[in-house]
Design a protein around this motif. Structure first.
Motif, PDB file in Angstrom:
ATOM      1  N   ALA A 115       2.849   1.443   1.409  1.00 32.04           N
ATOM      2  CA  ALA A 115       1.520   1.405   2.015  1.00 32.04           C
ATOM      3  C   ALA A 115       0.495   0.823   1.035  1.00 32.04           C
ATOM      4  O   ALA A 115      -0.402   0.070   1.443  1.00 32.04           O
ATOM      5  CB  ALA A 115       1.101   2.800   2.460  1.00 32.04           C
ATOM      6  N   ILE A 116       0.634   1.144  -0.226  1.00 29.80           N
ATOM      7  CA  ILE A 116      -0.281   0.609  -1.239  1.00 29.80           C
ATOM      8  C   ILE A 116      -0.102  -0.902  -1.351  1.00 29.80           C
ATOM      9  O   ILE A 116      -1.080  -1.661  -1.338  1.00 29.80           O
ATOM     10  CB  ILE A 116      -0.058   1.308  -2.595  1.00 29.80           C
ATOM     11  CG1 ILE A 116      -0.497   2.775  -2.492  1.00 29.80           C
ATOM     12  CG2 ILE A 116      -0.799   0.593  -3.718  1.00 29.80           C
ATOM     13  CD1 ILE A 116      -0.075   3.632  -3.675  1.00 29.80           C
ATOM     14  N   ARG A 165       1.926  -7.207  -9.724  1.00 29.15           N
ATOM     15  CA  ARG A 165       3.366  -7.018  -9.980  1.00 29.15           C
ATOM     16  C   ARG A 165       3.768  -5.541  -9.998  1.00 29.15           C
ATOM     17  O   ARG A 165       4.793  -5.167  -9.418  1.00 29.15           O
ATOM     18  CB  ARG A 165       3.778  -7.722 -11.266  1.00 29.15           C
ATOM     19  CG  ARG A 165       5.255  -8.008 -11.317  1.00 29.15           C
ATOM     20  CD  ARG A 165       5.642  -8.951 -12.428  1.00 29.15           C
ATOM     21  NE  ARG A 165       5.030 -10.258 -12.425  1.00 29.15           N
ATOM     22  CZ  ARG A 165       5.369 -11.268 -11.619  1.00 29.15           C
ATOM     23  NH1 ARG A 165       6.308 -11.093 -10.720  1.00 29.15           N
ATOM     24  NH2 ARG A 165       4.777 -12.431 -11.702  1.00 29.15           N
ATOM     25  N   PRO A 166       2.983  -4.626 -10.618  1.00 26.89           N
ATOM     26  CA  PRO A 166       3.362  -3.204 -10.588  1.00 26.89           C
ATOM     27  C   PRO A 166       3.412  -2.620  -9.170  1.00 26.89           C
ATOM     28  O   PRO A 166       4.205  -1.718  -8.901  1.00 26.89           O
ATOM     29  CB  PRO A 166       2.276  -2.521 -11.421  1.00 26.89           C
ATOM     30  CG  PRO A 166       1.724  -3.591 -12.302  1.00 26.89           C
ATOM     31  CD  PRO A 166       1.829  -4.853 -11.501  1.00 26.89           C
ATOM     32  N   ALA A 226       7.071  -0.389  -5.061  1.00 30.36           N
ATOM     33  CA  ALA A 226       7.560  -0.383  -3.672  1.00 30.36           C
ATOM     34  C   ALA A 226       9.041  -0.737  -3.613  1.00 30.36           C
ATOM     35  O   ALA A 226       9.787  -0.174  -2.805  1.00 30.36           O
ATOM     36  CB  ALA A 226       6.730  -1.342  -2.820  1.00 30.36           C
ATOM     37  N   GLN A 227       9.488  -1.638  -4.464  1.00 28.62           N
ATOM     38  CA  GLN A 227      10.906  -1.986  -4.483  1.00 28.62           C
ATOM     39  C   GLN A 227      11.742  -0.862  -5.094  1.00 28.62           C
ATOM     40  O   GLN A 227      12.821  -0.555  -4.594  1.00 28.62           O
ATOM     41  CB  GLN A 227      11.124  -3.302  -5.243  1.00 28.62           C
ATOM     42  CG  GLN A 227      10.643  -4.505  -4.454  1.00 28.62           C
ATOM     43  CD  GLN A 227      10.777  -5.810  -5.215  1.00 28.62           C
ATOM     44  OE1 GLN A 227      10.683  -5.843  -6.443  1.00 28.62           O
ATOM     45  NE2 GLN A 227      10.976  -6.896  -4.484  1.00 28.62           N
ATOM     46  N   GLU A 228      11.243  -0.235  -6.137  1.00 27.82           N
ATOM     47  CA  GLU A 228      11.991   0.859  -6.766  1.00 27.82           C
ATOM     48  C   GLU A 228      12.106   2.067  -5.849  1.00 27.82           C
ATOM     49  O   GLU A 228      13.056   2.847  -5.959  1.00 27.82           O
ATOM     50  CB  GLU A 228      11.332   1.252  -8.093  1.00 27.82           C
ATOM     51  CG  GLU A 228      11.573   0.222  -9.182  1.00 27.82           C
ATOM     52  CD  GLU A 228      10.803   0.500 -10.465  1.00 27.82           C
ATOM     53  OE1 GLU A 228      10.016   1.475 -10.517  1.00 27.82           O
ATOM     54  OE2 GLU A 228      10.992  -0.276 -11.426  1.00 27.82           O
ATOM     55  N   ARG A 236      11.956  -4.891   0.421  1.00 28.58           N
ATOM     56  CA  ARG A 236      13.149  -5.654   0.070  1.00 28.58           C
ATOM     57  C   ARG A 236      13.108  -6.097  -1.386  1.00 28.58           C
ATOM     58  O   ARG A 236      12.062  -6.443  -1.907  1.00 28.58           O
ATOM     59  CB  ARG A 236      13.244  -6.895   0.959  1.00 28.58           C
ATOM     60  CG  ARG A 236      13.472  -6.580   2.398  1.00 28.58           C
ATOM     61  CD  ARG A 236      13.298  -7.772   3.291  1.00 28.58           C
ATOM     62  NE  ARG A 236      13.984  -8.962   2.791  1.00 28.58           N
ATOM     63  CZ  ARG A 236      14.031 -10.104   3.470  1.00 28.58           C
ATOM     64  NH1 ARG A 236      13.449 -10.209   4.639  1.00 28.58           N
ATOM     65  NH2 ARG A 236      14.650 -11.133   2.969  1.00 28.58           N
ATOM     66  N   THR A 237      14.273  -6.108  -2.018  1.00 30.20           N
ATOM     67  CA  THR A 237      14.352  -6.499  -3.425  1.00 30.20           C
ATOM     68  C   THR A 237      14.765  -7.959  -3.605  1.00 30.20           C
ATOM     69  O   THR A 237      14.795  -8.451  -4.732  1.00 30.20           O
ATOM     70  CB  THR A 237      15.351  -5.599  -4.182  1.00 30.20           C
ATOM     71  OG1 THR A 237      16.634  -5.699  -3.547  1.00 30.20           O
ATOM     72  CG2 THR A 237      14.863  -4.167  -4.207  1.00 30.20           C
TER      73      THR A 237
END
Length: 191
Positions: free
Chosen positions: A90-91, A136-137, A142-144, A149-150
């Motif tokens: 969401a962020i 980037r963070p 969100a990926q971690e 999607r990664t």
């Protein structure tokens, strides 16, 4: 022999800072209107300042455009640091919507700035680098958390959002396209 440090620039007077902000606000509004006459004289008139005050703050149209561009980059980077949401996805999505809004509003400033510079101008490269570093963070979190999607890089995602912002038509036409693209960032559900 000890070197004397260079003197710090004098702080701006309150009225000078206020004039600078009035000029930037007037220029921002003028460039947001694709049909407006965006001459330096028009910006001076809209800001309610004399041309000497305008040129004392911004010696050229390019300087004014760069200041507007940098202000927008600052706002997008600040949003990456302060935006909130219920979870990392969401962020990130809230920030991507902010980036989309920035991109749709800055295209007139960037187009005008390109009249005075080329796409390889350092002002553009520095702006992009700052946006990537700030956001980037958000993507990493969100990926971690397996919410995004990664297999996509931040650059790919921002290119997608920028491409949607360039689609002809009004915001109502582009909104469902943006929603579909942002929804597609979620990993496919197994099963």
């Amino acid at each position: 022999m000890a070197r004397t440090p260079a003197p710090l620039p004098a702080p701006r007077r309150v009225d000078a800072e206020r004039n600078r902000e009035r000029i930037l606000d007037a220029a921002r509004a003028a460039f947001a209107d694709p049909d407006a006459d965006v001459s330096m004289a028009e910006i001076s008139r809209r800001a309610g300042v004399g041309s000497a005050t305008l040129y004392r703050n911004f010696a050229s149209r390019r300087e004014l455009l760069e200041a507007l561009y940098v202000d927008e980059i600052d706002a997008v980077c600040q949003a990456a640091a302060t935006i909130t949401g219920d979870n990392p996805e969401a962020i990130l999505v809230a920030w991507l919507r902010r980036f989309y809004a920035y991109f749709t509003s800055k295209r007139f400033v960037a187009a005008a700035l390109l009249e005075h510079a080329d796409q390889d101008d350092p002002v553009f490269g520095a702006g992009l680098a700052r946006v990537l570093n700030a956001s980037r963070p958000l993507l990493r979190a969100a990926q971690e958390s397996n919410e995004i999607r990664t297999d996509l890089t931040l650059e790919q995602i921002l290119d997608m959002v920028a491409a949607i912002a360039k689609i002809p038509g009004d915001a109502g036409y582009r909104e469902p396209i943006l929603c579909a693209a942002l929804d597609a960032l979620r990993p496919a559900k197994d099963g």
